[in-house]
Write a protein that holds these residues in place. Structure first.
Motif, PDB file in Angstrom:
ATOM      1  N   GLY A 158       7.550 -38.030  -3.925  1.00  0.00           N
ATOM      2  CA  GLY A 158       8.399 -38.113  -5.297  1.00  0.00           C
ATOM      3  C   GLY A 158       7.164 -38.590  -6.481  1.00  0.00           C
ATOM      4  N   PHE A 159       7.440 -38.070  -7.592  1.00  0.00           N
ATOM      5  CA  PHE A 159       6.765 -38.335  -8.664  1.00  0.00           C
ATOM      6  C   PHE A 159       7.267 -39.742  -9.255  1.00  0.00           C
ATOM      7  CE2 PHE A 159       5.752 -33.826  -8.945  1.00  0.00           C
ATOM      8  CZ  PHE A 159       4.616 -33.920  -9.144  1.00  0.00           C
ATOM      9  N   THR A 160       6.456 -40.696 -10.111  1.00  0.00           N
ATOM     10  CA  THR A 160       7.087 -41.849 -10.613  1.00  0.00           C
ATOM     11  C   THR A 160       6.760 -41.950 -11.826  1.00  0.00           C
ATOM     12  OG1 THR A 160       5.258 -42.965  -9.846  1.00  0.00           O
ATOM     13  CG2 THR A 160       7.005 -43.038  -8.117  1.00  0.00           C
ATOM     14  N   ASP A 161       7.098 -43.003 -12.843  1.00  0.00           N
ATOM     15  CA  ASP A 161       6.971 -43.108 -14.202  1.00  0.00           C
ATOM     16  C   ASP A 161       5.363 -43.604 -13.777  1.00  0.00           C
ATOM     17  OD1 ASP A 161       9.197 -42.385 -14.615  1.00  0.00           O
ATOM     18  OD2 ASP A 161       9.918 -44.754 -15.377  1.00  0.00           O
ATOM     19  N   VAL A 162       4.568 -43.412 -14.777  1.00  0.00           N
ATOM     20  CA  VAL A 162       3.121 -43.743 -14.885  1.00  0.00           C
ATOM     21  C   VAL A 162       2.614 -44.248 -16.182  1.00  0.00           C
ATOM     22  CG1 VAL A 162       0.714 -43.547 -14.192  1.00  0.00           C
ATOM     23  CG2 VAL A 162       2.637 -42.373 -12.927  1.00  0.00           C
ATOM     24  N   ALA A 163       2.453 -45.615 -16.470  1.00  0.00           N
ATOM     25  CA  ALA A 163       1.954 -45.961 -17.683  1.00  0.00           C
ATOM     26  C   ALA A 163       0.770 -45.401 -18.212  1.00  0.00           C
ATOM     27  CB  ALA A 163       1.671 -47.677 -17.548  1.00  0.00           C
ATOM     28  N   GLY A 164       0.472 -45.121 -19.555  1.00  0.00           N
ATOM     29  CA  GLY A 164      -0.803 -44.398 -20.004  1.00  0.00           C
ATOM     30  C   GLY A 164      -0.895 -42.856 -19.905  1.00  0.00           C
ATOM     31  N   THR A 165       0.211 -42.319 -19.373  1.00  0.00           N
ATOM     32  CA  THR A 165       0.012 -40.957 -19.208  1.00  0.00           C
ATOM     33  C   THR A 165       0.752 -40.137 -20.276  1.00  0.00           C
ATOM     34  OG1 THR A 165       2.138 -41.019 -17.649  1.00  0.00           O
ATOM     35  CG2 THR A 165      -0.121 -41.001 -16.536  1.00  0.00           C
ATOM     36  N   GLY A 166       1.480 -40.788 -21.100  1.00  0.00           N
ATOM     37  CA  GLY A 166       2.334 -40.194 -21.953  1.00  0.00           C
ATOM     38  C   GLY A 166       1.507 -39.964 -23.279  1.00  0.00           C
ATOM     39  N   TYR A 167       2.327 -39.697 -24.322  1.00  0.00           N
ATOM     40  CA  TYR A 167       1.526 -39.283 -25.564  1.00  0.00           C
ATOM     41  C   TYR A 167       1.057 -40.766 -26.343  1.00  0.00           C
ATOM     42  CZ  TYR A 167       1.008 -37.909 -30.416  1.00  0.00           C
ATOM     43  OH  TYR A 167       0.656 -37.686 -31.867  1.00  0.00           O
ATOM     44  N   GLN A 168      -0.346 -40.639 -26.754  1.00  0.00           N
ATOM     45  CA  GLN A 168      -0.945 -41.796 -27.473  1.00  0.00           C
ATOM     46  C   GLN A 168      -0.997 -42.947 -26.459  1.00  0.00           C
ATOM     47  OE1 GLN A 168       0.343 -42.198 -31.370  1.00  0.00           O
ATOM     48  NE2 GLN A 168      -0.729 -40.594 -31.852  1.00  0.00           N
ATOM     49  N   GLY A 169      -1.169 -42.629 -25.134  1.00  0.00           N
ATOM     50  CA  GLY A 169      -1.216 -43.506 -24.101  1.00  0.00           C
ATOM     51  C   GLY A 169       0.108 -44.331 -23.811  1.00  0.00           C
ATOM     52  N   GLY A 170       1.378 -43.674 -24.294  1.00  0.00           N
ATOM     53  CA  GLY A 170       2.371 -44.413 -23.705  1.00  0.00           C
ATOM     54  C   GLY A 170       2.599 -44.172 -22.275  1.00  0.00           C
ATOM     55  N   ALA A 171       3.797 -44.680 -21.855  1.00  0.00           N
ATOM     56  CA  ALA A 171       4.228 -44.284 -20.425  1.00  0.00           C
ATOM     57  C   ALA A 171       4.789 -42.960 -20.275  1.00  0.00           C
ATOM     58  CB  ALA A 171       5.693 -45.352 -20.062  1.00  0.00           C
ATOM     59  N   GLY A 172       4.681 -42.307 -19.153  1.00  0.00           N
ATOM     60  CA  GLY A 172       5.126 -41.024 -18.902  1.00  0.00           C
ATOM     61  C   GLY A 172       6.141 -41.129 -17.778  1.00  0.00           C
ATOM     62  N   THR A 173       7.276 -40.531 -17.877  1.00  0.00           N
ATOM     63  CA  THR A 173       8.379 -40.623 -17.251  1.00  0.00           C
ATOM     64  C   THR A 173       8.159 -39.679 -15.937  1.00  0.00           C
ATOM     65  OG1 THR A 173       9.631 -38.788 -17.985  1.00  0.00           O
ATOM     66  CG2 THR A 173      10.030 -41.004 -18.995  1.00  0.00           C
ATOM     67  N   ALA A 174       8.666 -40.032 -14.518  1.00  0.00           N
ATOM     68  CA  ALA A 174       8.588 -38.866 -13.526  1.00  0.00           C
ATOM     69  C   ALA A 174       8.898 -37.762 -13.838  1.00  0.00           C
ATOM     70  CB  ALA A 174       9.357 -39.530 -12.190  1.00  0.00           C
ATOM     71  N   ALA A 175       9.965 -37.340 -14.726  1.00  0.00           N
ATOM     72  CA  ALA A 175      10.471 -36.051 -15.072  1.00  0.00           C
ATOM     73  C   ALA A 175       9.349 -35.435 -15.858  1.00  0.00           C
ATOM     74  CB  ALA A 175      11.834 -36.148 -15.814  1.00  0.00           C
ATOM     75  N   ASP A 176       8.627 -36.168 -16.921  1.00  0.00           N
ATOM     76  CA  ASP A 176       7.683 -35.454 -17.633  1.00  0.00           C
ATOM     77  C   ASP A 176       6.596 -34.976 -17.020  1.00  0.00           C
ATOM     78  OD1 ASP A 176       9.424 -35.841 -20.109  1.00  0.00           O
ATOM     79  OD2 ASP A 176       8.331 -37.520 -20.707  1.00  0.00           O
ATOM     80  N   ILE A 177       6.173 -36.006 -16.002  1.00  0.00           N
ATOM     81  CA  ILE A 177       4.948 -35.662 -15.267  1.00  0.00           C
ATOM     82  C   ILE A 177       5.215 -34.690 -14.217  1.00  0.00           C
ATOM     83  CG2 ILE A 177       3.489 -36.472 -13.298  1.00  0.00           C
ATOM     84  CD1 ILE A 177       3.890 -39.314 -14.632  1.00  0.00           C
ATOM     85  N   ALA A 178       6.271 -34.560 -13.715  1.00  0.00           N
ATOM     86  CA  ALA A 178       6.770 -33.346 -12.688  1.00  0.00           C
ATOM     87  C   ALA A 178       6.701 -32.153 -13.397  1.00  0.00           C
ATOM     88  CB  ALA A 178       8.069 -33.658 -12.170  1.00  0.00           C
ATOM     89  N   GLU A 179       7.345 -32.130 -14.799  1.00  0.00           N
ATOM     90  CA  GLU A 179       7.350 -30.724 -15.601  1.00  0.00           C
ATOM     91  C   GLU A 179       5.832 -30.515 -15.935  1.00  0.00           C
ATOM     92  OE1 GLU A 179       9.283 -29.083 -19.560  1.00  0.00           O
ATOM     93  OE2 GLU A 179       9.253 -31.261 -19.321  1.00  0.00           O
TER      94      GLU A 179
END
Length: 230
Positions: A158-179
């Motif tokens: 399962g994908f999980t939320d991961v800090a630092g993977t979002g825009y400008q270093g923000g948190a990336g959600t499991a849904a965003d990462i999976a997409e």
């Protein structure tokens, strides 16, 4: 009934990967999707003049990797090899090169130098237990090459939320990462390079300690093969 259908789906995905990495002829075609699953393939090529290469196939549906298989060769023999899926909104989501990413000019790429290209870790491809970035350096739970090769297969990650993977270093959600992974932005990276060929990873070797953990040799964590999941 729903639970059983998920088990069948996972078994089918694992079977597809096992055939694709093993018995299928080189000309066999792997479909881009199977019954709603997205099938992604990465051709792994060497980093750090390692001589390593391989192939990874992942079947992803929703926020779950139904199955992922890796066949790798040309690795340091009889040694553990950490492996991960990387992604980041701010990364190039591609494999690094010595020309573009060797920031300190020492003639080799370490993991951190490669991060602008392939992004942070979003999945640790361990052989058992946790698969989150928290297990990135769980060396004893990664595949060990036998005479320089290994085959890896794991299901239902399962994908999980991961800090630092979002825009400008923000948190990336499991849904965003999976997409993003389903869209072909995930990068598989294998680590572990016995540079001097003495048969072990050593802190006393010229590469010294890893930039990720001073108790580990750089030989353990330096990347040796990379490929984008398309």
């Amino acid at each position: 009934m729903k639970k059983n259908s998920k088990l069948v789906l996972g078994a089918s995905a694992a079977a597809l990967i096992a055939v694709s990495l093993g018995a299928a002829p080189a000309s066999a075609h792997v479909p881009t999707s199977v019954r709603g699953n997205v099938v992604l393939t990465a051709h792994l090529t060497e980093l750090n003049d390692s001589g390593a290469s391989g192939k990874a196939i992942a079947v992803v549906r929703g926020e779950t990797i139904r199955a992922i298989g890796i066949r790798a060769r040309g690795l340091t023999p009889d040694a553990p090899h950490a492996q991960h899926i990387h992604f980041g909104e701010d990364a190039m989501n591609e494999c690094p090169t010595l020309a573009m990413n060797d920031s300190n000019g020492d003639g080799r790429l370490n993991t951190v130098e490669g991060t602008p290209a392939y992004g942070p870790i979003v999945v640790s491809l361990t052989t058992s237990g946790d698969t989150t970035p928290a297990s990135a350096l769980a060396v004893t739970r990664f595949p060990v090459s036998e005479n320089g090769t290994y085959k890896y297969l794991r299901t239902n990650i399962g994908f999980t939320d991961v800090a630092g993977t979002g825009y400008q270093g923000g948190a990336g959600t499991a849904a965003d990462i999976a997409e993003a992974i389903r869209d072909g932005e995930g990068v598989v990276v294998i680590h572990g390079n016995d540079y001097d060929g003495n048969g072990t990873y050593n802190l006393s070797d010229p590469e010294g300690a890893s930039e990720l953990d001073p108790t580990l040799p750089a030989e353990v964590t330096d990347p040796v093969a990379c490929g984008v999941l398309h």
